[in-house]
Design an enzyme around this catalytic site. Structure first.
Site, short mmCIF file in Angstrom:
data_model
loop_
_atom_site.label_atom_id
_atom_site.label_comp_id
_atom_site.label_asym_id
_atom_site.label_seq_id
_atom_site.Cartn_x
_atom_site.Cartn_y
_atom_site.Cartn_z
N TYR A 147 0.84 -1.20 0.00
CA TYR A 147 0.00 0.00 0.00
C TYR A 147 0.88 1.26 0.00
O TYR A 147 0.71 2.16 -0.83
CB TYR A 147 -0.92 -0.01 1.23
CG TYR A 147 -1.65 1.30 1.46
CD1 TYR A 147 -2.75 1.65 0.70
CD2 TYR A 147 -1.23 2.19 2.46
CE1 TYR A 147 -3.42 2.86 0.90
CE2 TYR A 147 -1.88 3.39 2.67
CZ TYR A 147 -2.98 3.73 1.89
OH TYR A 147 -3.62 4.92 2.10
N ARG A 282 0.14 -4.43 18.74
CA ARG A 282 0.18 -5.32 17.57
C ARG A 282 1.48 -5.10 16.80
O ARG A 282 1.77 -3.98 16.38
CB ARG A 282 -1.01 -5.05 16.65
CG ARG A 282 -2.33 -5.37 17.29
CD ARG A 282 -3.47 -5.24 16.33
NE ARG A 282 -3.64 -3.89 15.84
CZ ARG A 282 -4.74 -3.47 15.21
NH1 ARG A 282 -5.73 -4.31 14.98
NH2 ARG A 282 -4.85 -2.23 14.78
N1 LIG Z 1 -8.51 8.12 6.11
C1 LIG Z 1 -7.22 8.33 6.29
O1 LIG Z 1 -6.79 8.62 7.41
C2 LIG Z 1 -6.23 8.24 5.14
C3 LIG Z 1 -4.87 8.29 5.43
C4 LIG Z 1 -3.96 8.22 4.37
C5 LIG Z 1 -4.41 8.14 3.07
N2 LIG Z 1 -5.75 8.06 2.81
C6 LIG Z 1 -6.17 7.97 1.39
O2 LIG Z 1 -7.29 8.81 1.19
C7 LIG Z 1 -8.15 8.25 0.19
C8 LIG Z 1 -9.57 8.11 0.72
O3 LIG Z 1 -9.54 7.20 1.82
P1 LIG Z 1 -10.77 6.99 2.82
O4 LIG Z 1 -10.24 6.98 4.18
O5 LIG Z 1 -11.87 7.92 2.48
O6 LIG Z 1 -11.16 5.48 2.48
P2 LIG Z 1 -12.52 4.88 1.84
O7 LIG Z 1 -12.31 3.40 1.74
O8 LIG Z 1 -13.69 5.36 2.61
O9 LIG Z 1 -12.51 5.54 0.39
C9 LIG Z 1 -11.92 4.96 -0.75
C10 LIG Z 1 -12.97 4.88 -1.83
O10 LIG Z 1 -12.39 4.38 -3.06
C11 LIG Z 1 -13.34 3.51 -3.66
N3 LIG Z 1 -12.65 2.58 -4.57
C12 LIG Z 1 -11.79 1.59 -4.24
N4 LIG Z 1 -11.39 0.94 -5.33
C13 LIG Z 1 -12.01 1.53 -6.39
C14 LIG Z 1 -12.00 1.29 -7.79
N5 LIG Z 1 -11.27 0.30 -8.33
N6 LIG Z 1 -12.77 2.08 -8.58
C15 LIG Z 1 -13.53 3.09 -8.06
N7 LIG Z 1 -13.58 3.35 -6.73
C16 LIG Z 1 -12.82 2.58 -5.91
C17 LIG Z 1 -13.98 2.80 -2.48
O11 LIG Z 1 -15.22 2.18 -2.81
C18 LIG Z 1 -14.12 3.93 -1.48
O12 LIG Z 1 -15.36 4.59 -1.60
C19 LIG Z 1 -7.50 6.94 -0.23
O13 LIG Z 1 -6.73 7.16 -1.39
C20 LIG Z 1 -6.61 6.59 0.94
O14 LIG Z 1 -5.52 5.78 0.56
C21 LIG Z 1 -6.68 8.10 3.82
#
Ligand SMILES: NC(=O)c1ccc[n+]([C@@H]2O[C@H](COP(=O)([O-])OP(=O)(O)OC[C@H]3O[C@@H](n4cnc5c(N)ncnc54)[C@H](O)[C@@H]3O)[C@@H](O)[C@H]2O)c1
Length: 324
Positions: A147, A282
């Protein structure tokens, strides 16, 4: 800003909050998601928020559909990703297909639309367990999972392809621990705040790994949405940049629990326990994490304004309808 906003991952936690913020500001938004981890409930919430929202169910691995859907976009916000670290070890080819190929498809769709901005989610996972806190964008990167590697690959591609994209500003945001309403509380590795809140509201003692001294940099999702909206409205091309997105403040898990208990008490809910249930730390989890957000403050005008107690209170009010 001319043109609509195109947001991938719109059914997810950060995506749905960003879209909601944009709709409230009167923008026109097309959301794109395949519900891998996002929910139809989030999309329904956005559809209720106004007629300026259109949703396309699609997969970012499908370049043609993505490109067609992004036509007319003034800004592309790319948040869709395979987000689970453990899953990225189990199926690294899938992780790569979504997070690297899907990223390149999104970038190409932004270029085809001649979007003014392409804003994408990177992650503090690129730093791995680098202990030199607070982490700066110039700190060593050493991702510890497929990741993290895939997020670092996004940044590398954006840097080398930037000169090819004459009209599009590319901005990568290294999110630290983003929290807020509608965050997924399911699964062993779900975000700690969502998990703890759900447990407390059910009257169950939440589980804390370790002795409570581990720290995180928790940043409220509305502050992230405001940042993205500001960057997307930018008018001049700027060189590709990557930016830490956190608060620059650290919170121990013990402090987090106290803040949670306070926020619940302020909303009229008293807990029947005064501490989480402890379990051993963990292996593989990073103990301390803290962002230096000087660059985002200086160059993007980032101003995280919500402290942890206020943020928790907002979740209770917005998502659970209690308090305030
Ligand atoms: N939440 C955090 O603290 C955090 C920290 C670091 C990075 N991120 C990044 O922020 C972004 C949003 O994360 P989040 O926390 O909202 O997670 P989330 O899982 O709620 O959102 C990710 C979304 O991407 C969609 N998705 C996945 N694969 C897909 C595909 N092949 N085609 C279309 N849609 C697809 C999922 O259905 C989901 O709605 C991501 O890129 C994640 O890596 C989040």
């Amino acid at each position: 800003m001319a043109g609509m906003w195109f947001v991938t991952g719109a059914a997810g936690f950060i995506g749905s909050n960003v879209v909601e913020h944009l709709l409230r500001a009167g923008e026109t938004v097309v959301g794109f998601d395949n519900f891998a981890t996002g929910t139809r409930k989030n999309v329904e919430r956005l559809q209720r928020a106004g007629s300026r929202f259109t949703f396309v169910e699609g997969d970012i691995r499908d370049a043609a559909t993505l490109e067609r859907s992004a036509q007319g976009a003034g800004a592309v916000v790319h948040l869709a990703a395979q987000v689970r670290v453990q899953e990225s070890f189990r199926d690294y080819a899938y992780n790569n297909a979504v997070n690297v190929d899907g990223f390149l498809n999104a970038l190409k769709a932004a270029a085809a639309a001649r979007a003014r901005a392409f804003i994408y989610a990177s992650s503090c996972a690129v730093y791995g367990d680098n202990p030199a806190l607070p982490l700066r964008e110039t700190s060593d990167v050493r991702p510890l999972s497929p990741y993290g590697v895939s997020k670092l690959a996004n940044e590398g591609y954006a840097a080398v392809l930037d000169p090819e994209l004459a009209e599009t500003t590319l901005v990568g945001l290294r999110f630290f621990n983003i929290y807020g309403p509608w965050q997924d509380a399911r699964g062993a590795y779900a975000a700690v705040i969502a998990k703890w809140l759900e447990a407390c509201l059910r009257g169950e003692r939440p589980v804390m790994f370790g002795d409570g001294s581990a720290t995180r940099d928790f940043c409220f999702v509305d502050d992230v949405a405001r940042l993205i909206a500001g960057v997307g409205r930018t008018n001049r091309k700027r060189p590709h940049g990557i930016y830490n997105v956190g608060t620059g403040e650290k919170t121990t898990l013990t402090e987090l629990f106290a803040a949670l208990a306070d926020a619940l008490a302020a909303s009229g809910k008293r807990l029947a326990f005064d501490s989480p249930r402890g379990e051993p730390w963990r292996a593989g989890d990073i103990v301390h994490s803290l962002a230096d957000v000087t660059r985002a403050r200086a160059e993007l005008g980032f101003a995280p304004a919500t402290d942890i107690r206020a943020g928790l209170g907002r979740i209770l009010a917005l998502q659970h309808g209690i308090g305030r």
